[in-house]
Write a protein that holds these residues in place. Structure first.
Motif, PDB file in Angstrom:
ATOM      1  N   ILE A  17      18.278  57.299 -10.967  1.00 38.38           N
ATOM      2  CA  ILE A  17      19.369  57.312 -10.198  1.00 38.38           C
ATOM      3  C   ILE A  17      19.759  58.715  -9.896  1.00 38.38           C
ATOM      4  CG2 ILE A  17      22.064  56.690 -10.547  1.00 38.38           C
ATOM      5  CD1 ILE A  17      20.813  54.708 -12.725  1.00 38.38           C
TER       6      ILE A  17
ATOM      7  N   ASP B 117      11.714  52.140 -17.118  1.00 40.34           N
ATOM      8  CA  ASP B 117      11.000  52.249 -16.036  1.00 40.34           C
ATOM      9  C   ASP B 117      10.510  53.337 -15.493  1.00 40.34           C
ATOM     10  OD1 ASP B 117      13.031  52.871 -13.812  1.00 40.34           O
ATOM     11  OD2 ASP B 117      13.894  51.367 -14.363  1.00 40.34           O
TER      12      ASP B 117
ATOM     13  N   LYS C 232      13.159  45.835 -10.223  1.00 40.27           N
ATOM     14  CA  LYS C 232      13.375  45.887  -8.600  1.00 40.27           C
ATOM     15  C   LYS C 232      13.477  47.311  -8.023  1.00 40.27           C
ATOM     16  CE  LYS C 232      17.729  44.960  -7.771  1.00 40.27           C
ATOM     17  NZ  LYS C 232      19.182  44.133  -7.712  1.00 40.27           N
ATOM     18  N   TYR C 233      13.647  48.332  -9.024  1.00 41.67           N
ATOM     19  CA  TYR C 233      13.631  49.549  -8.541  1.00 41.67           C
ATOM     20  C   TYR C 233      12.643  50.535  -8.674  1.00 41.67           C
ATOM     21  CZ  TYR C 233      18.518  48.316  -7.432  1.00 41.67           C
ATOM     22  OH  TYR C 233      19.578  47.728  -6.769  1.00 41.67           O
TER      23      TYR C 233
ATOM     24  N   ALA D 221      18.886  53.118  -4.002  1.00 46.23           N
ATOM     25  CA  ALA D 221      18.976  51.927  -4.306  1.00 46.23           C
ATOM     26  C   ALA D 221      19.023  51.113  -2.896  1.00 46.23           C
ATOM     27  CB  ALA D 221      19.801  51.280  -5.380  1.00 46.23           C
TER      28      ALA D 221
ATOM     29  N   PHE E 164      29.460  49.395  -7.107  1.00 43.60           N
ATOM     30  CA  PHE E 164      28.729  50.607  -6.823  1.00 43.60           C
ATOM     31  C   PHE E 164      27.096  50.311  -6.689  1.00 43.60           C
ATOM     32  CE2 PHE E 164      26.445  54.447  -7.560  1.00 43.60           C
ATOM     33  CZ  PHE E 164      27.075  55.241  -6.767  1.00 43.60           C
ATOM     34  N   ARG E 165      26.675  50.780  -5.692  1.00 48.12           N
ATOM     35  CA  ARG E 165      24.936  50.883  -5.405  1.00 48.12           C
ATOM     36  C   ARG E 165      24.756  52.361  -4.956  1.00 48.12           C
ATOM     37  NH1 ARG E 165      22.015  47.469  -2.259  1.00 48.12           N
ATOM     38  NH2 ARG E 165      20.683  47.540  -3.944  1.00 48.12           N
ATOM     39  N   ALA E 166      23.678  52.845  -5.758  1.00 48.30           N
ATOM     40  CA  ALA E 166      23.397  54.282  -5.383  1.00 48.30           C
ATOM     41  C   ALA E 166      22.839  54.256  -3.980  1.00 48.30           C
ATOM     42  CB  ALA E 166      22.326  54.872  -6.361  1.00 48.30           C
TER      43      ALA E 166
ATOM     44  N   GLY F  14      25.990  43.915 -11.275  1.00 46.02           N
ATOM     45  CA  GLY F  14      25.255  43.377 -12.357  1.00 46.02           C
ATOM     46  C   GLY F  14      25.537  44.418 -13.652  1.00 46.02           C
ATOM     47  N   LEU F  15      25.600  45.606 -13.484  1.00 47.45           N
ATOM     48  CA  LEU F  15      25.701  46.591 -14.545  1.00 47.45           C
ATOM     49  C   LEU F  15      27.294  46.463 -15.073  1.00 47.45           C
ATOM     50  CD1 LEU F  15      23.761  49.793 -13.837  1.00 47.45           C
ATOM     51  CD2 LEU F  15      22.923  48.006 -15.398  1.00 47.45           C
TER      52      LEU F  15
ATOM     53  N   ILE G 164      27.991  54.499 -11.941  1.00 48.84           N
ATOM     54  CA  ILE G 164      26.957  53.443 -12.019  1.00 48.84           C
ATOM     55  C   ILE G 164      27.317  52.005 -12.868  1.00 48.84           C
ATOM     56  CG2 ILE G 164      25.263  53.610 -14.293  1.00 48.84           C
ATOM     57  CD1 ILE G 164      24.155  53.929 -10.626  1.00 48.84           C
TER      58      ILE G 164
ATOM     59  N   ASN H 170      16.421  44.779 -13.025  1.00 45.18           N
ATOM     60  CA  ASN H 170      16.653  46.163 -12.208  1.00 45.18           C
ATOM     61  C   ASN H 170      15.347  47.034 -12.500  1.00 45.18           C
ATOM     62  OD1 ASN H 170      19.072  45.475 -11.183  1.00 45.18           O
ATOM     63  ND2 ASN H 170      20.254  46.830 -12.741  1.00 45.18           N
TER      64      ASN H 170
ATOM     65  N   SER I  72      24.257  43.471  -5.301  1.00 46.18           N
ATOM     66  CA  SER I  72      25.668  42.949  -5.414  1.00 46.18           C
ATOM     67  C   SER I  72      26.563  44.360  -6.077  1.00 46.18           C
ATOM     68  CB  SER I  72      26.012  41.974  -6.052  1.00 46.18           C
ATOM     69  OG  SER I  72      25.363  42.181  -7.592  1.00 46.18           O
ATOM     70  N   GLY I  73      25.717  45.166  -6.645  1.00 45.09           N
ATOM     71  CA  GLY I  73      26.529  46.204  -7.553  1.00 45.09           C
ATOM     72  C   GLY I  73      27.282  45.599  -8.770  1.00 45.09           C
TER      73      GLY I  73
HETATM   74  P1  ADP Z   1      22.462  45.842  -7.653  1.00 47.37           P
HETATM   75  O1  ADP Z   1      20.939  46.080  -8.518  1.00 47.37           O
HETATM   76  O2  ADP Z   1      22.778  44.441  -7.435  1.00 47.37           O
HETATM   77  O3  ADP Z   1      22.836  47.026  -6.816  1.00 47.37           O
HETATM   78  P2  ADP Z   1      23.340  46.427 -10.461  1.00 47.37           P
HETATM   79  O4  ADP Z   1      25.119  46.578 -10.738  1.00 47.37           O
HETATM   80  O5  ADP Z   1      22.647  45.784 -11.112  1.00 47.37           O
HETATM   81  O6  ADP Z   1      23.490  46.065  -8.858  1.00 47.37           O
HETATM   82  O7  ADP Z   1      23.191  48.081 -10.383  1.00 47.37           O
HETATM   83  C1  ADP Z   1      23.980  48.897  -9.745  1.00 47.37           C
HETATM   84  C2  ADP Z   1      23.312  50.224  -9.316  1.00 47.37           C
HETATM   85  O8  ADP Z   1      22.793  50.961 -10.256  1.00 47.37           O
HETATM   86  C3  ADP Z   1      22.212  49.925  -8.275  1.00 47.37           C
HETATM   87  O9  ADP Z   1      22.521  49.549  -7.118  1.00 47.37           O
HETATM   88  C4  ADP Z   1      21.245  50.920  -8.456  1.00 47.37           C
HETATM   89  O10 ADP Z   1      22.041  52.144  -7.501  1.00 47.37           O
HETATM   90  C5  ADP Z   1      21.500  51.592  -9.814  1.00 47.37           C
HETATM   91  N1  ADP Z   1      20.457  51.101 -10.942  1.00 47.37           N
HETATM   92  C6  ADP Z   1      20.651  50.057 -11.899  1.00 47.37           C
HETATM   93  N2  ADP Z   1      19.588  50.019 -12.329  1.00 47.37           N
HETATM   94  C7  ADP Z   1      18.608  50.838 -11.818  1.00 47.37           C
HETATM   95  C8  ADP Z   1      17.236  51.209 -12.552  1.00 47.37           C
HETATM   96  N3  ADP Z   1      16.642  50.678 -13.350  1.00 47.37           N
HETATM   97  N4  ADP Z   1      16.616  51.954 -11.661  1.00 47.37           N
HETATM   98  C9  ADP Z   1      17.417  52.684 -10.568  1.00 47.37           C
HETATM   99  N5  ADP Z   1      18.674  52.348 -10.214  1.00 47.37           N
HETATM  100  C10 ADP Z   1      19.279  51.517 -10.850  1.00 47.37           C
END
Ligand code: ADP
Length: 254
Positions: free
Chosen positions: A184, A179, A154-155, A202, A197-199, A213-214, A192, A151, A210-211
């Motif tokens: 967010i 990072d 990626k972000y 993002a 959930f995905r912001a 991971g966290l 989160i 993440n 997929s939303g």
């Molecule tokens: P995904 O990355 O597949 O969307 P995750 O469950 O890993 O799903 O993360 C959920 C959401 O949390 C992300 O879609 C993003 O909005 C936010 N997020 C997670 N990690 C970060 C990060 N390092 N920086 C910014 N936003 C993040």
């Protein structure tokens, strides 16, 4: 509850458990099939990009690189689904053993170096000199570390840095993944760790995700008797902090 009511109730529980297991099996089979096909596609694309079928123009090369990146994202998504399918199932056993968290983090960092390089994001880890022994399920804890580092990369925009740090006190090991990425939005921070959930920012940056991971990460960490927290500011960056009890303290129940 009468005896006959109890029987009906137990039969219904059994029926639901079977339906749930069938659903989990179906997801698992489809996801594995998908992953196999995606691996084949990646292999073919790699051969093309490596020039095994002739020299490519710069344009062709860059298009294929993009196709590989897309394919990698799909693999990561399918992996999320597979892990969730595994951890969401209440009957799943955790396989705890003593392991060195420093080596595990080091291995994951090694695996993500080329991903960081491809995206122009520097990955920094100052490896502590001493081991940090935790009582953990190695495969699941690896997923946690991968999710946070993936993440972070990626972000983040190219030119940014993801720093990973490990420390320990007498009770816990602490892992920090920091990072300088998109952050967010404050109004969305409470969601989160929710499934799917995905912001909004993002989704704009990375269409595919997929939303899961966290959500999965939090579940796994809590099973280890640990905690997960984050601090984030939109446009500035995010820091995730996880703690895991050291093996010398009380062990989590399996
Ligand atoms: P995904 O990355 O597949 O969307 P995750 O469950 O890993 O799903 O993360 C959920 C959401 O949390 C992300 O879609 C993003 O909005 C936010 N997020 C997670 N990690 C970060 C990060 N390092 N920086 C910014 N936003 C993040």
């Amino acid at each position: 509850m009468t005896e006959s009511e109890k029987e009906v109730y137990e039969a219904e529980i059994k029926r639901l458990q079977t339906a749930n297991q069938n659903k989990a099996d179906l997801i698992s089979i489809s996801a594995h099939e998908l992953r196999t096909s995606l691996s084949a596609v990646k292999w073919l694309l790699k051969m093309l990009v490596d020039g095994d079928f002739g020299t490519l123009s710069e344009g062709q090369h860059s298009l294929l690189e993009r196709a590989i990146l897309s394919n990698d994202r799909m693999v990561s998504l399918v992996n999320d689904v597979l892990t969730l399918n595994h951890t969401d199932n209440a009957t799943i056993k955790y396989d705890f053993s003593e392991l060195d968290l420093v080596s595990l983090v080091d291995e994951v960092i090694f695996d993500f170096r080329s991903e960081g390089f491809k995206r122009g994001v520097e990955l920094v880890f100052i490896k502590p000199a001493n081991q940090m022994i935790v009582f953990a399920d190695q495969l699941k804890l690896r997923v946690v570390i991968q999710n946070l580092i993936e993440n972070g990369i990626k972000y983040s925009e190219p030119g940014k840095r993801v720093s990973v740090a490990l420390s320990a006190d007498e009770k816990n090991a602490t892992l920090l993944v920091k990072d300088g990425g998109i952050g967010i939005p404050e109004s969305e921070q409470q969601n989160i760790f929710n499934k799917f959930f995905r912001a909004t920012n993002a989704i704009k940056k990375e269409m595919v995700g997929s939303g899961l991971g966290l959500y999965t990460t939090k579940q796994i960490i809590e099973k280890h008797g640990g905690t997960i927290a984050f601090e984030s500011k939109e446009g500035v960056g995010t820091t995730f902090t996880i703690t895991i009890p050291l093996a010398t303290s009380e062990k989590p129940a399996s």
